[in-house]
Design an enzyme around this catalytic site. Sequence first.
Site, PDB file in Angstrom:
ATOM      1  N   ASP A  31     -60.406  50.639 -16.136  1.00 21.26           N
ATOM      2  CA  ASP A  31     -59.920  51.939 -16.602  1.00 21.26           C
ATOM      3  C   ASP A  31     -60.804  53.093 -16.140  1.00 21.26           C
ATOM      4  O   ASP A  31     -61.915  52.889 -15.646  1.00 21.26           O
ATOM      5  CB  ASP A  31     -59.804  51.941 -18.135  1.00 21.26           C
ATOM      6  CG  ASP A  31     -60.957  51.205 -18.839  1.00 21.26           C
ATOM      7  OD1 ASP A  31     -62.015  51.018 -18.204  1.00 21.26           O
ATOM      8  OD2 ASP A  31     -60.791  50.825 -19.996  1.00 21.26           O
ATOM      9  N   ASN A  42     -60.967  47.634 -32.686  1.00 18.49           N
ATOM     10  CA  ASN A  42     -59.584  47.495 -33.175  1.00 18.49           C
ATOM     11  C   ASN A  42     -58.807  46.480 -32.326  1.00 18.49           C
ATOM     12  O   ASN A  42     -57.589  46.398 -32.401  1.00 18.49           O
ATOM     13  CB  ASN A  42     -58.872  48.857 -33.175  1.00 18.49           C
ATOM     14  CG  ASN A  42     -58.816  49.483 -31.782  1.00 18.49           C
ATOM     15  OD1 ASN A  42     -59.238  48.871 -30.801  1.00 18.49           O
ATOM     16  ND2 ASN A  42     -58.284  50.691 -31.698  1.00 18.49           N
ATOM     17  N   HIS A  91     -58.743  46.460 -29.005  1.00 17.93           N
ATOM     18  CA  HIS A  91     -58.271  46.948 -27.697  1.00 17.93           C
ATOM     19  C   HIS A  91     -58.992  46.238 -26.554  1.00 17.93           C
ATOM     20  O   HIS A  91     -60.134  45.802 -26.682  1.00 17.93           O
ATOM     21  CB  HIS A  91     -58.368  48.478 -27.577  1.00 17.93           C
ATOM     22  CG  HIS A  91     -59.744  49.043 -27.472  1.00 17.93           C
ATOM     23  ND1 HIS A  91     -60.242  49.983 -28.351  1.00 17.93           N
ATOM     24  CD2 HIS A  91     -60.737  48.823 -26.575  1.00 17.93           C
ATOM     25  CE1 HIS A  91     -61.470  50.300 -27.991  1.00 17.93           C
ATOM     26  NE2 HIS A  91     -61.796  49.612 -26.912  1.00 17.93           N
ATOM     27  N   GLU A 100     -54.509  50.209 -26.634  1.00 12.24           N
ATOM     28  CA  GLU A 100     -54.732  50.333 -28.074  1.00 12.24           C
ATOM     29  C   GLU A 100     -53.694  49.521 -28.845  1.00 12.24           C
ATOM     30  O   GLU A 100     -52.654  49.143 -28.280  1.00 12.24           O
ATOM     31  CB  GLU A 100     -54.616  51.815 -28.477  1.00 12.24           C
ATOM     32  CG  GLU A 100     -55.618  52.731 -27.786  1.00 12.24           C
ATOM     33  CD  GLU A 100     -57.041  52.599 -28.323  1.00 12.24           C
ATOM     34  OE1 GLU A 100     -57.289  51.749 -29.203  1.00 12.24           O
ATOM     35  OE2 GLU A 100     -57.910  53.363 -27.861  1.00 12.24           O
TER      36      GLU A 100
HETATM   37  C1  F6R Z   1     -64.321  49.395 -20.932  1.00 14.19           C
HETATM   38  C2  F6R Z   1     -63.156  49.130 -21.755  1.00 14.19           C
HETATM   39  C3  F6R Z   1     -63.206  48.965 -23.233  1.00 14.19           C
HETATM   40  C4  F6R Z   1     -64.463  48.282 -23.755  1.00 14.19           C
HETATM   41  C5  F6R Z   1     -64.424  48.157 -25.281  1.00 14.19           C
HETATM   42  C6  F6R Z   1     -65.680  47.529 -25.844  1.00 14.19           C
HETATM   43  O1  F6R Z   1     -63.961  49.497 -19.568  1.00 14.19           O
HETATM   44  O2  F6R Z   1     -62.117  49.067 -21.201  1.00 14.19           O
HETATM   45  O3  F6R Z   1     -62.070  48.241 -23.641  1.00 14.19           O
HETATM   46  O4  F6R Z   1     -64.589  47.021 -23.163  1.00 14.19           O
HETATM   47  O5  F6R Z   1     -64.255  49.415 -25.849  1.00 14.19           O
HETATM   48  O6  F6R Z   1     -66.749  48.391 -25.595  1.00 14.19           O
HETATM   49  P1  F6R Z   1     -68.254  48.007 -25.942  1.00 14.19           P
HETATM   50  O7  F6R Z   1     -68.664  46.933 -25.009  1.00 14.19           O
HETATM   51  O8  F6R Z   1     -69.027  49.286 -25.713  1.00 14.19           O
HETATM   52  O9  F6R Z   1     -68.259  47.573 -27.374  1.00 14.19           O
END
Ligand code: F6R
Length: 245
Positions: free
Chosen positions: A67, A136, A138, A143
Amino acid sequence: MKILKAKDYSDLSRKAANLISAQILMKPHCVLGLATGSTPIGTYKQLVDAYNQGDLDFSEVTTVNLDEYKGLPKENDQSYYYFMNDHLFSKVNIDKSRTFLPDGTEEDSDKACRQYNDIIHSLGGVDLQLLGLGHNGHIGFNEPGTAFEKETHCVTLSERTIKANMRFFVSENDVPRQAYTMGIKTIMSAHKIVVVVSGADKADIVKEAFFGPVTPQVPASILQLHNDVTVVADEAALSKCTELI
Ligand code: F6R
């Protein structure tokens, strides 16, 4: 789904890096799907260490990231390109022309998403996709409630995700409200998926996503239906599933 229990964050990072290293060694011209966020930072550090020790060669590797924020150019220090360059691309011998992220500067969302899908398809898909897990449920920026059949698309971030990402920005107002993300369909098309999860604050969502019902309300739950997923999690993240594994 395989669960690899790590003692702590550094053990988790080493285990995840080993899986990625194995992929590169087995297929030097592989396509790696990469993630940003805090959890994979240790994994990237381990990969850089392996490269510095002469054990890994990225010269034929291609990467596609999950992303990118809409509106942020590569040079912005909060863009995901900047993050990847900082933690991995600038530290190994990867050919930068083969490191792909959605184009955050493309204002036409349909065009940006179409172009990114075309890139992924032209590469023949992703060999190994690395994922983090949001509180959550994701994955990428998909989401809760996102349809499972989507490919790359533009999303409006939830308040919770904006708040979680705020730590990287000067203020909440600076956090972009939209992002381009690979869809669940794109993620599920990867041959192999490695999910890294760390910390007690992820214990509830680990249990829900990997041992609860498969539902769009918990996007990561779809991973239970993929035939080659390895969840690399530390003891804290697995603390609510001890009787299940
Ligand atoms: C990052 C992404 C997000 C993260 C997720 C967990 O490219 O797409 O889905 O993997 O928010 O983030 P952390 O590792 O910071 O808890």
